[in-house]
Design an enzyme around this catalytic site. Structure first.
Site, PDB file in Angstrom:
ATOM      1  N   HIS A 199       0.849  -1.195   0.000  1.00  0.00           N
ATOM      2  CA  HIS A 199       0.000   0.000   0.000  1.00  0.00           C
ATOM      3  C   HIS A 199       0.881   1.241   0.000  1.00  0.00           C
ATOM      4  O   HIS A 199       1.796   1.358   0.809  1.00  0.00           O
ATOM      5  CB  HIS A 199      -0.896  -0.011   1.237  1.00  0.00           C
ATOM      6  CG  HIS A 199      -2.092   0.880   1.108  1.00  0.00           C
ATOM      7  ND1 HIS A 199      -1.975   2.256   1.030  1.00  0.00           N
ATOM      8  CD2 HIS A 199      -3.417   0.611   1.051  1.00  0.00           C
ATOM      9  CE1 HIS A 199      -3.190   2.777   0.924  1.00  0.00           C
ATOM     10  NE2 HIS A 199      -4.077   1.802   0.935  1.00  0.00           N
ATOM     11  N   ARG A 253      -2.164   0.614  -6.781  1.00  0.00           N
ATOM     12  CA  ARG A 253      -1.315   0.678  -5.596  1.00  0.00           C
ATOM     13  C   ARG A 253       0.128   0.271  -5.866  1.00  0.00           C
ATOM     14  O   ARG A 253       1.060   0.885  -5.338  1.00  0.00           O
ATOM     15  CB  ARG A 253      -1.909  -0.214  -4.496  1.00  0.00           C
ATOM     16  CG  ARG A 253      -3.190   0.354  -3.923  1.00  0.00           C
ATOM     17  CD  ARG A 253      -3.817  -0.565  -2.895  1.00  0.00           C
ATOM     18  NE  ARG A 253      -4.976   0.094  -2.283  1.00  0.00           N
ATOM     19  CZ  ARG A 253      -5.747  -0.460  -1.370  1.00  0.00           C
ATOM     20  NH1 ARG A 253      -5.499  -1.700  -0.965  1.00  0.00           N
ATOM     21  NH2 ARG A 253      -6.767   0.192  -0.863  1.00  0.00           N
TER      22      ARG A 253
END
Length: 510
Positions: A266, A330
């Site tokens: 992330h 991401r």
């Protein structure tokens, strides 16, 4: 080991409808005779346990935490996807399917992903009916925002607390069934091993983490909803209480594993600030809707952000990916952040960070609107860093956040061990290598509310009801294995803590 996905024939958009009309059913009277164990009580586990109990099955649910409300599903802050096309911006079930398969680098099982896209529209209706307080527009309609990797607004949200609010909805459904006596709930219990009898999952061995007692529990089917194995990394956004061993125990008993190398990194995590840390804190990806990501153009520029003029800033995602800008998938955002930091242009202590700047959004929308959208996230950031993100840019850096591999399952969500079903993040099927945000909540609730209740019945209808006696030799053998493993671990006479080994083995750089 032979893998049979058991995907229905026919056009992909008709597979789930066709399968639902053909699955074997268990009559209401017979459902009472079947006992199902559900391990895990996050979004996938709580929704599955509540749905199965509502149908009439007898359910026993176990969770590692002191309450189902403590499940790590609460950490998913930003939102949940659904192809409702409220914004009339070109979204559709096919578009959500396409984005997810493409975002997953074509590693997901397409039939499962299309089913997920179909079911997504039902999830929102289910959660609204439960009272989940999704954000709404001025006129009262549910609001949407964008997430990384897509070009439409399909993400429903509840400020920065979406996972928590969805979990409370599932928890209420779970508690209702507990109150009715349909579910026996066991908190603070750890699954130590899976019991397989005649090639079929028939129970589990657990430890009561309060008393230390080892217990045997039998059932007609076992459902694992224990989440991912991200805590194998020392520094991750997972809570330290997340249990990474349940699916490993199932693997050791014959359940196939798939895509274990795929881990979601992330891009929007608060950077490491010292060796004392044992986990990392995630800032919601929704912040990338209004925050602009940048670093200084020159390496070694350590001036405060307010002293760096616009001409000397590199908005590197907007420059390199103009179609998506700051909302790239991401993994792309994460690699780009690492690349500019490796070039010596990172910011903050150690140079492992990039700026997430809200100055333009505050000037355009006003502070009050930004507070309405992200206020609790800004408050959390300030508490952790002692920096006011309304005045200075946030600092973010990539971190391990989600495991996209897991136990292999077929179209019915059953593993290679008959009778062992795996849902949510614990399985591999829908995510594969899914790089999109707001998908984890979608898969967990889809599996628990709308898919498993059909598919587990399809399996149970072909078996005779009646959980085996826990005095069966297979239970004794598994319990003996657990005792021997525990004895070896406690008998090494070591001088180091488990945590020290975990920290040393960590493969994620600061």
């Amino acid at each position: 080991m032979e893998l049979h996905a058991n995907v229905p024939s026919g056009p992909i958009e008709r597979k789930w409808e066709k399968h639902r009309s053909e699955v074997h059913l268990v009559s209401p009277t017979n459902k009472r005779k079947y006992h199902v164990i559900v391990v895990g009580s996050g979004l996938a586990g709580a929704s599955a346990a509540a749905s199965l109990a509502e149908l009439g099955y007898r359910v026993t649910c176990f969770c590692y935490q002191d309450s189902p409300r403590r499940a790590h599903s609460i950490a998913a802050q930003g939102g949940i996807n659904a192809a409702k096309n409220y914004r009339n911006d070109g979204d559709s079930v096919f578009r959500l399917f396409y984005d997810t398969v493409k975002g997953g680098d074509f590693r997901s099982r397409e039939a499962n992903v299309h089913r997920l896209a179909e079911v997504s529209v039902q999830i929102i209706d289910q959660c609204v009916a439960q009272g989940v307080p999704f954000a709404r527009e001025y006129g009262g309609l549910l609001d949407n925002r964008s997430f990384g990797g897509v070009q439409v607004s399909r993400t429903f949200y509840a400020r920065g607390q979406t996972g928590q609010q969805l979990l409370l909805g599932a928890y209420q459904a779970l508690q209702r069934q507990i109150g009715l006596g349909q579910i026996a709930m066991h908190s603070r219990h750890e699954m130590l091993d899976l019991v397989v009898i005649d090639g079929r999952a028939r129970g589990i061995v657990v430890r009561d983490m309060v008393t230390g007692a080892v217990e045997r529990h039998s059932a007609d089917a076992v459902v694992l909803a224990t989440g991912g194995y991200g805590n194998v990394f020392f520094l991750a956004t997972y809570a330290k209480g997340c249990n990474a061993t349940a699916i490993w125990r199932a693997y050791r008993r014959g359940a196939g594993f798939a895509n274990p190398c795929f881990t979601q990194i992330h891009p929007t995590c608060i950077p490491v600030s010292g060796e004392y840390q044992s986990k990392l804190t995630l800032m919601s990806e929704s912040l990338r809707n209004d925050g602009r990501i940048w670093v200084p153009r020159k390496a070694g520029d350590h001036r405060p952000p307010g002293e760096i003029p616009e001409a000397e800033r590199d908005y590197y995602l907007e420059r390199a990916y103009p179609a998506f800008a700051n909302l790239v998938p991401r993994d792309i955002a994460s690699r780009a952040a690492k690349r500019v930091c490796d070039e010596g242009r990172g910011v903050g202590p150690g140079g492992y960070g990039v700026y997430l700047d809200f100055a333009d959004a505050i000037e355009r929308c006003g502070r009050e609107e930004i507070e309405d959208k992200y206020g609790n996230l800004f408050e959390m950031y300030e508490r952790i860093t002692a920096e006011d993100p309304y005045r200075v840019p946030m600092r973010i850096y990539p971190a391990t956040h989600y495991t996209m591999g897991g136990l292999w399952v077929d179209y019915d969500l059953m593993s290679t061990v008959p009778g062992l079903f795996v849902i949510g993040e614990a399985n591999f099927s829908d995510h594969g290598a899914n790089r999109l945000g707001a998908s984890a909540l979608m898969q967990g609730l889809a599996d628990g509310y709308f898919i498993l209740p059909y598919t587990i019945g399809n399996f149970l209808a072909g078996t005779r009801p009646g959980a085996p006696n826990t005095k069966h030799p297979a239970f004794a053998a598994v319990e003996q294995d657990v005792a021997e493993r525990t004895r070896r671990l406690l008998g090494v006479g070591g001088r180091r803590t488990v945590m020290s080994f975990h920290r040393e083995l960590d493969v994620v750089p600061p």
